[in-house]
Scaffold this motif. Structure first.
Motif, PDB file in Angstrom:
ATOM      1  N   TYR A  23      -4.507   6.865  -5.602  1.00  0.00           N
ATOM      2  CA  TYR A  23      -3.837   6.315  -5.157  1.00  0.00           C
ATOM      3  C   TYR A  23      -4.583   5.239  -6.126  1.00  0.00           C
ATOM      4  O   TYR A  23      -5.432   4.394  -4.831  1.00  0.00           O
ATOM      5  CB  TYR A  23      -3.162   5.658  -4.582  1.00  0.00           C
ATOM      6  CG  TYR A  23      -2.137   5.628  -4.139  1.00  0.00           C
ATOM      7  CD1 TYR A  23      -0.933   6.310  -3.653  1.00  0.00           C
ATOM      8  CD2 TYR A  23      -1.466   4.319  -3.663  1.00  0.00           C
ATOM      9  CE1 TYR A  23       0.561   6.066  -4.185  1.00  0.00           C
ATOM     10  CE2 TYR A  23      -0.566   3.367  -4.023  1.00  0.00           C
ATOM     11  CZ  TYR A  23       0.362   4.764  -4.346  1.00  0.00           C
ATOM     12  OH  TYR A  23       2.563   4.012  -3.385  1.00  0.00           O
TER      13      TYR A  23
ATOM     14  N   CYS B 134      -2.902   7.950   4.592  1.00  0.00           N
ATOM     15  CA  CYS B 134      -3.025   5.812   5.078  1.00  0.00           C
ATOM     16  C   CYS B 134      -4.034   5.448   5.932  1.00  0.00           C
ATOM     17  O   CYS B 134      -4.301   4.536   6.236  1.00  0.00           O
ATOM     18  CB  CYS B 134      -1.552   5.759   5.259  1.00  0.00           C
ATOM     19  SG  CYS B 134      -0.472   6.371   4.020  1.00  0.00           S
TER      20      CYS B 134
ATOM     21  N   ILE C 278       4.140  11.858  -2.640  1.00  0.00           N
ATOM     22  CA  ILE C 278       2.987  10.994  -2.552  1.00  0.00           C
ATOM     23  C   ILE C 278       2.028  12.503  -3.292  1.00  0.00           C
ATOM     24  O   ILE C 278       1.667  11.796  -3.792  1.00  0.00           O
ATOM     25  CB  ILE C 278       2.324  10.939  -1.623  1.00  0.00           C
ATOM     26  CG1 ILE C 278       3.613   9.687  -0.344  1.00  0.00           C
ATOM     27  CG2 ILE C 278       1.501   9.927  -1.933  1.00  0.00           C
ATOM     28  CD1 ILE C 278       3.901   8.690  -1.153  1.00  0.00           C
TER      29      ILE C 278
ATOM     30  N   SER D  12       8.870   6.069  -6.377  1.00  0.00           N
ATOM     31  CA  SER D  12       8.875   7.283  -6.055  1.00  0.00           C
ATOM     32  C   SER D  12       8.265   8.496  -6.485  1.00  0.00           C
ATOM     33  O   SER D  12       7.631   8.271  -7.773  1.00  0.00           O
ATOM     34  CB  SER D  12      10.165   7.635  -5.391  1.00  0.00           C
ATOM     35  OG  SER D  12      10.464   8.226  -4.427  1.00  0.00           O
TER      36      SER D  12
ATOM     37  N   MET E 295       5.499   3.704   2.574  1.00  0.00           N
ATOM     38  CA  MET E 295       5.010   4.517   2.234  1.00  0.00           C
ATOM     39  C   MET E 295       6.101   5.581   3.708  1.00  0.00           C
ATOM     40  O   MET E 295       5.732   5.771   4.857  1.00  0.00           O
ATOM     41  CB  MET E 295       4.645   5.597   0.922  1.00  0.00           C
ATOM     42  CG  MET E 295       2.766   5.690   1.986  1.00  0.00           C
ATOM     43  SD  MET E 295       1.846   6.777   0.924  1.00  0.00           S
ATOM     44  CE  MET E 295       1.519   5.216  -0.804  1.00  0.00           C
TER      45      MET E 295
ATOM     46  N   TYR F 203       1.781   4.259   6.470  1.00  0.00           N
ATOM     47  CA  TYR F 203       2.157   5.069   6.449  1.00  0.00           C
ATOM     48  C   TYR F 203       3.607   5.102   7.774  1.00  0.00           C
ATOM     49  O   TYR F 203       3.767   4.540   8.640  1.00  0.00           O
ATOM     50  CB  TYR F 203       1.571   6.300   7.179  1.00  0.00           C
ATOM     51  CG  TYR F 203       2.657   7.481   7.895  1.00  0.00           C
ATOM     52  CD1 TYR F 203       3.610   8.479   7.218  1.00  0.00           C
ATOM     53  CD2 TYR F 203       2.609   7.819   9.046  1.00  0.00           C
ATOM     54  CE1 TYR F 203       3.381   9.743   7.236  1.00  0.00           C
ATOM     55  CE2 TYR F 203       3.578   9.028   9.375  1.00  0.00           C
ATOM     56  CZ  TYR F 203       4.322   9.638   8.821  1.00  0.00           C
ATOM     57  OH  TYR F 203       4.828  11.057   9.371  1.00  0.00           O
TER      58      TYR F 203
ATOM     59  N   THR G 183       1.864  -1.100   0.522  1.00  0.00           N
ATOM     60  CA  THR G 183       2.569  -0.591   0.275  1.00  0.00           C
ATOM     61  C   THR G 183       2.832   0.096   1.316  1.00  0.00           C
ATOM     62  O   THR G 183       1.908   0.808   1.890  1.00  0.00           O
ATOM     63  CB  THR G 183       1.477   0.548  -0.771  1.00  0.00           C
ATOM     64  OG1 THR G 183       1.242   0.058  -1.891  1.00  0.00           O
ATOM     65  CG2 THR G 183       2.736   1.925  -1.125  1.00  0.00           C
TER      66      THR G 183
ATOM     67  N   VAL H 171       0.716  12.108   4.102  1.00  0.00           N
ATOM     68  CA  VAL H 171       0.384  10.858   3.910  1.00  0.00           C
ATOM     69  C   VAL H 171      -0.008  10.462   5.523  1.00  0.00           C
ATOM     70  O   VAL H 171      -0.536   9.953   4.442  1.00  0.00           O
ATOM     71  CB  VAL H 171       2.748  11.414   3.803  1.00  0.00           C
ATOM     72  CG1 VAL H 171       2.386   9.575   3.359  1.00  0.00           C
ATOM     73  CG2 VAL H 171       2.724  11.519   2.275  1.00  0.00           C
TER      74      VAL H 171
ATOM     75  N   LEU I 133      -2.296   1.241   2.416  1.00  0.00           N
ATOM     76  CA  LEU I 133      -1.115   1.958   2.291  1.00  0.00           C
ATOM     77  C   LEU I 133      -1.000   1.812   4.275  1.00  0.00           C
ATOM     78  O   LEU I 133      -1.345   2.709   4.683  1.00  0.00           O
ATOM     79  CB  LEU I 133      -1.897   2.994   1.747  1.00  0.00           C
ATOM     80  CG  LEU I 133      -2.534   2.841   0.199  1.00  0.00           C
ATOM     81  CD1 LEU I 133      -2.757   4.824  -0.478  1.00  0.00           C
ATOM     82  CD2 LEU I 133      -1.701   2.722  -0.701  1.00  0.00           C
TER      83      LEU I 133
ATOM     84  N   HIS J  80      14.077  10.324   1.660  1.00  0.00           N
ATOM     85  CA  HIS J  80      13.413  10.996   0.817  1.00  0.00           C
ATOM     86  C   HIS J  80      14.294  12.386   0.869  1.00  0.00           C
ATOM     87  O   HIS J  80      15.153  12.463  -0.230  1.00  0.00           O
ATOM     88  CB  HIS J  80      12.456  11.727   0.905  1.00  0.00           C
ATOM     89  CG  HIS J  80      11.794  12.756  -0.293  1.00  0.00           C
ATOM     90  ND1 HIS J  80      10.671  11.814  -1.195  1.00  0.00           N
ATOM     91  CD2 HIS J  80      11.811  13.814  -0.794  1.00  0.00           C
ATOM     92  CE1 HIS J  80      10.613  12.817  -2.537  1.00  0.00           C
ATOM     93  NE2 HIS J  80      10.660  13.993  -1.734  1.00  0.00           N
TER      94      HIS J  80
ATOM     95  N   ASN K 117       7.264   2.716  -1.163  1.00  0.00           N
ATOM     96  CA  ASN K 117       6.982   4.730  -2.070  1.00  0.00           C
ATOM     97  C   ASN K 117       7.780   5.651  -1.193  1.00  0.00           C
ATOM     98  O   ASN K 117       7.198   6.472  -0.001  1.00  0.00           O
ATOM     99  CB  ASN K 117       5.460   4.689  -2.120  1.00  0.00           C
ATOM    100  CG  ASN K 117       4.961   6.299  -3.147  1.00  0.00           C
ATOM    101  OD1 ASN K 117       6.301   7.408  -3.383  1.00  0.00           O
ATOM    102  ND2 ASN K 117       4.131   6.151  -3.593  1.00  0.00           N
ATOM    103  N   SER K 118       9.231   5.857  -1.699  1.00  0.00           N
ATOM    104  CA  SER K 118       9.746   6.938  -0.856  1.00  0.00           C
ATOM    105  C   SER K 118       9.961   8.420  -0.672  1.00  0.00           C
ATOM    106  O   SER K 118      10.527   9.165  -0.985  1.00  0.00           O
ATOM    107  CB  SER K 118      11.609   6.468  -1.548  1.00  0.00           C
ATOM    108  OG  SER K 118      11.555   6.542  -2.609  1.00  0.00           O
TER     109      SER K 118
END
Ligand code: FE2
Length: 304
Positions: A144, A175, A114, A79, A153, A183, A151, A171, A181, A202, A110-111
């Protein structure tokens, strides 16, 4: 064989059917049969022009659903990377992605936070490597780590400052430019991997008087039918674990050095990640969840 071809397809980028046959010593009809089996189980593969391609997952009824045929799942929870801050730790992030590949991790979560964003606080601009939306977005797209491991996130309060500044979720934008990645949404989103329910949260506001307080209060606010097996929370830059009922709660810290602002506020900062393993029974239910905390100091971290 199903798990073997699944792991192979997750690692290779759009392999030809002939390449799969050669690499896994399979006949053509076996490759087609295994891919049809994975598609039937909900995996997002398709065969286009003789290549097996991965399709980006989509949201169904507000929850991302990822199929699972594995008896054992490995996750990495991270995170608050705060990329484009002068205090970001891209070295730790790179190390973690390399280590995740060595450990055969299935998914990285991933919380939020970013990027470092742009607050209304005048001094923050002096803590940034990039001060514009496009500068921070391009920095994150570039820095990243790129990986075969998907991932997932969410955006955190620092990312969402850009919504206030210019109306865009940075974000989501990052993504959209990266195949690896994904989203999930902003601030709080649910993800199902098979029957394993995970919530990424979050939140906002500063640190509470006791580490467990914020998690307990948040957990109590979740309706019982929405209670996840894993609750991963970010924002407070400290690590903490607790289990309440069926929910394993992972307060995930950050991958950023202590900033002058945190120092002046008297906040703590701990750089770490959670390595999580989940055993799945023959009906697909998660039965056992184990975790390991890995912590980092101020020294540069290098793996290879
Ligand atoms: Fe943060």
């Amino acid at each position: 064989m199903e798990e073997k071809i699944l792991e192979y397809l997750m690692k290779k980028k759009n392999p030809f059917i002939e390449t799969i046959m050669k690499d896994l010593d399979l006949k053509e009809y076996e490759v087609y049969g295994l891919i049809a089996y994975l598609k039937q189980k909900g995996y997002l593969f398709d065969i286009i022009d003789g290549k097996v391609v991965k399709i980006k997952p989509i949201k169904e009824n507000d929850i991302y659903k990822i199929p699972n045929i594995k008896e054992h799942l490995k996750l990495l929870l991270i995170s608050d990377t705060h990329l484009a801050s002068k205090f970001d730790r891209v070295d730790i992030l790179r190390y973690l992605y390399q280590e995740a590949e060595d450990r055969n991790v299935d998914y990285i979560l991933n919380s939020g936070d970013i990027v470092d964003g742009l607050s209304g606080r005048p001094q923050q601009i002096f803590e940034l490597k990039e001060t514009s939306y496009t500068g921070q977005r391009d920095y994150a797209i570039d820095k990243y780590p790129k990986s075969d491991i998907p991932t997932y996130m969410i955006s955190g309060n620092h990312d969402l400052w850009w919504v206030r500044q210019c109306g865009a979720d940075i974000v989501k934008d990052i993504c959209s430019k990266r195949d690896d990645l994904h989203y999930l949404g902003s601030d709080c989103e649910d993800l199902m991997i098979g029957k394993l329910r995970i919530r990424l949260y979050h939140g906002a506001k500063g640190q509470s008087y006791a580490k467990s307080y914020r998690l307990q209060k948040y957990l109590d606010s979740i309706p019982s039918e929405e209670l996840p097996h894993i609750l991963q929370t970010g924002h407070i830059h400290q690590s903490f674990y607790m289990k309440q009922g069926k929910t394993h709660c992972f307060q995930t810290s950050c991958l950023q050095d202590l900033t002058p602002f945190e120092r002046s506020q008297g906040y703590n900062n701990d750089k770490s990640c959670w390595w999580v393993e989940v055993d799945i029974d023959d009906k697909g239910n998660p039965v056992n969840i184990r975790q390991e905390l890995e912590t980092f100091g101020n020294k540069l971290v290098r793996k290879r």
